[in-house]
Design a protein around this motif. Structure first.
Motif, PDB file in Angstrom:
ATOM      1  N   GLU A  87      -1.459   2.060  -4.956  1.00 40.12           N
ATOM      2  CA  GLU A  87      -2.640   1.682  -4.956  1.00 40.12           C
ATOM      3  C   GLU A  87      -2.761   0.264  -5.081  1.00 40.12           C
ATOM      4  O   GLU A  87      -2.541  -0.510  -5.897  1.00 40.12           O
ATOM      5  CB  GLU A  87      -3.689   2.265  -5.967  1.00 40.12           C
ATOM      6  N   VAL A  88      -3.371  -0.510  -3.903  1.00 37.51           N
ATOM      7  CA  VAL A  88      -3.555  -1.875  -3.891  1.00 37.51           C
ATOM      8  C   VAL A  88      -4.756  -2.449  -4.745  1.00 37.51           C
ATOM      9  O   VAL A  88      -5.886  -1.782  -4.487  1.00 37.51           O
ATOM     10  CB  VAL A  88      -3.913  -2.533  -2.397  1.00 37.51           C
ATOM     11  N   ARG A  98       0.759  -1.054   0.022  1.00 32.30           N
ATOM     12  CA  ARG A  98      -0.060   0.163   0.053  1.00 32.30           C
ATOM     13  C   ARG A  98       0.808   1.219   0.090  1.00 32.30           C
ATOM     14  O   ARG A  98       0.495   2.084  -0.833  1.00 32.30           O
ATOM     15  CB  ARG A  98      -0.978   0.080   1.277  1.00 32.30           C
ATOM     16  N   ASN A 152      -0.774  -4.561  -6.925  1.00 34.49           N
ATOM     17  CA  ASN A 152      -0.881  -3.121  -6.939  1.00 34.49           C
ATOM     18  C   ASN A 152      -1.641  -2.805  -8.557  1.00 34.49           C
ATOM     19  O   ASN A 152      -1.472  -3.986  -9.391  1.00 34.49           O
ATOM     20  CB  ASN A 152       0.133  -2.312  -6.891  1.00 34.49           C
TER      21      ASN A 152
END
Length: 581
Positions: free
Chosen positions: A412-413, A408, A541
């Protein structure tokens, strides 16, 4: 079983920009016989290594022989008529360090670290000079490099090297210091950490009460040679100066110490560090393991143990007056830290909140408790100026929380998949081997993986709680408990090779899609290669990068190690707050 954190590429995901994998940081730690007094102390070294591994580092651990072992080996050899100058003597004496290295690697493996031990010859330090006081002049680096490529922790014997003629040589008394500095230099590091039973270099012996001893935060090479005495081998100091490797002298679990290098700073009073008062909630598989560690560690004072039945026999020797069935009584004993390992979620959640309200720091291994409201617990901890940790609640000895946080932090995951329940994984493997359901469950209990009431494992509640907690770490929000569909493991389940219980959560726009499924359709060798109580996690991600980790996901020792690592982080933070590090 690995507990590694690695960044790799996902070939199926879009890659706007190629991601570059950074080589893991390597640290060299040295543990002498003041730390490794006997095999019983090997878990302390494993703990120190575990803390670095869960932070994404690889460790070279240089160990001395256990206390007194070298003198015993020398005496045994000389009793057979071997003189001091005999060329066979070093090879026999070096067996003490090799035994210590092997048992330390075993202790690392027990807590889920992927560790190996090298012999003196496998390590391949080449030395010249007197057989019992040689100096390193080269390293056959292939074995060490290969071991670091394959393992997270490489344990190596200090004190021994190989002469050009192939015989073993010794590096002089205190030679493990020299080995550690030499390996750090050969690996291109600028610092090595020597872990001692004192917290640094003092202007005089701290046990001499004629005047208060003052500790150096920084000491020059010359000051260290003058004052180091038996604390740091002079050959190691000389080599550190020649190769530009600073030598850090510190105690176990201390962030500070003395750094020996180019410059000195005036010494000052070292802060007194009284034992911290710790309370343990629960005395089952995990709580009992934690209690056993704490009762034998002078850094901690156990003030209470919360259990349902204080009169029930326990497998951990403990003074009976420490047990209580009343949470208010436990907290009335004013612990600094509460380690929560209850088996019931509601009671655990209530205790965590009470402990934070009472001004305690908390580390929890209870995923049912912390997954109820992780944001609320963090907010309460912040409000009270305290800390709440829960790494041990997911993945046992595998650093899953840390892996998700690293992903994270990098961007952005998009989602994650994981094998999250060691008990179910173990039972699926036994069922495939032909065991009946009741037999597989009994085996899981006997191995220490399954609790007395296994329903949370078998019904997917345990994995669902972990999915919710990992989702909070990945996305900042946690799905409701009833929003996680779950497959159950029962005597009606048709187990087949490759079937795993996969906990997952994906982001679809603003929505989350969590699940806990029994499936062979996971398409990842990371999961199909797991055996026994193994757990593994894959996080990806939005830019296509993937983080993975794996380790032992059940059992007393792996989960105990994780909660002890949380405890160590809390202790370091408390001391930093107080200006004591």
């Amino acid at each position: 079983m690995s507990a590694s954190l690695a960044l790799v590429e996902n070939p199926d995901a879009p890659k706007p920009k190629p991601a570059v994998q950074a080589a893991p940081e390597v640290v060299v730690l040295k543990f002498g016989s003041s730390i490794l007094r006997s095999p019983d102390d090997a878990p302390l070294v494993a703990s120190a290594c575990y803390g670095h591994v869960r932070a994404g580092r690889k460790v070279v651990a240089v160990v001395s022989a256990f206390a007194g072992a070298t003198d015993r080996l020398l005496a045994e050899a000389r009793a057979l008529g071997l003189p001091h100058s005999n060329a066979l003597l070093p090879g026999y004496v070096a067996l003490g360090e090799e035994k210590s290295a092997a048992l330390t690697a075993v202790a690392c493996d027990r807590v889920g670290l992927d560790a190996c031990a090298l012999s003196v010859r496998e390590l391949g330090i080449v030395a010249e000079g007197e057989p019992e006081h040689a100096r390193p002049c080269g390293l056959r680096a292939d074995h060490l490099k290969q071991a670091l490529d394959r393992h997270e922790v490489v344990v190596v014997p200090g004190f021994g090297a190989v002469r050009p003629d192939g015989r073993v040589a010794l590096l002089g008394r205190g030679g493990s210091d020299l080995t550690a500095v030499f390996l750090a230099a050969e690996l291109g590091l600028n610092r090595v950490r020597l872990v001692k039973d004192v917290d640094g270099l003092y202007d005089h012996d701290p046990n001499d009460n004629t005047a208060p001893a003052l500790r150096y935060r920084r000491a020059s090479w010359d000051v260290a040679r003058k004052l180091g005495g038996a604390l740091v081998q002079h050959d190691a100091i000389d080599l550190g100066e020649q190769r530009g490797v600073e030598i850090e002298v510190a105690a176990l679990d201390r962030a500070d110490g003395t750094v020996i290098g180019q410059k000195s700073a005036p010494p000052g009073p070292a802060p007194a560090l009284p034992p911290l008062k710790v309370a343990v909630a629960g005395c089952g598989v995990v709580g009992g393991g934690v209690l056993g560690r704490l009762l034998n560690d002078p850094r901690y004072d156990v003030v209470g143990v919360l259990v349902r039945n204080p009169d029930k026999p326990r497998d951990v020797p403990c003074p009976p007056d420490l047990f209580t069935a009343d949470a208010d009584v436990l907290l009335s004993r004013k612990p600094d830290i509460v380690l929560e390992a209850l088996s019931e979620g509601e009671a655990g959640h209530a205790l965590i909140r009470k402990a934070l309200e009472a001004g305690c720091d908390v580390a929890s291994a209870n995923k049912q408790a912390v997954s109820r409201d992780p944001a609320g617990l963090q907010a309460l901890a912040y409000q009270k100026g305290r800390r709440v940790f829960w790494s041990a609640s997911v993945g046992g000895g595998s650093p899953m929380i840390e892996t998700v946080r690293a992903a994270r932090a990098a961007g952005e995951v998009a989602g994650f998949e994981a094998v999250l329940n060691g008990t179910v994984n173990f039972m699926l493997e036994r069922l495939v081997d032909g065991a009946a359901f009741a037999e597989a469950l009994a085996d899981a209990r006997a191995a220490g993986f399954a609790e007395e009431d296994p329903s949370a494992d078998l019904e997917g509640l345990d994995a669902a709680a972990k999915v919710r907690l990992l989702a909070y770490e990945a996305f900042g929000v946690s799905p409701d408990a009833d929003a996680v569909p779950r497959d159950h493991l029962s005597d009606q389940t048709e187990a087949a090779p490759g079937v795993r219980q996969i906990g997952a959560c994906r982001r679809d726009g603003a929505a989350l899609e969590p699940s806990v499924r029994l499936t062979a359709d996971h398409g990842d060798p990371l999961f199909s290669s797991l055996s026994g109580e193994g757990n593994a996690l894959k996080v990806w991600n939005a830019d296509g990068r993937v983080w993975r980790c794996r380790g032992r996901g059940a059992g007393r020792w792996a989960t105990t190690e994780s909660i002890m690592a949380d405890l160590a982080e809390i202790v370091r933070a408390r001391r930093a707050d107080a200006g004591l590090n």
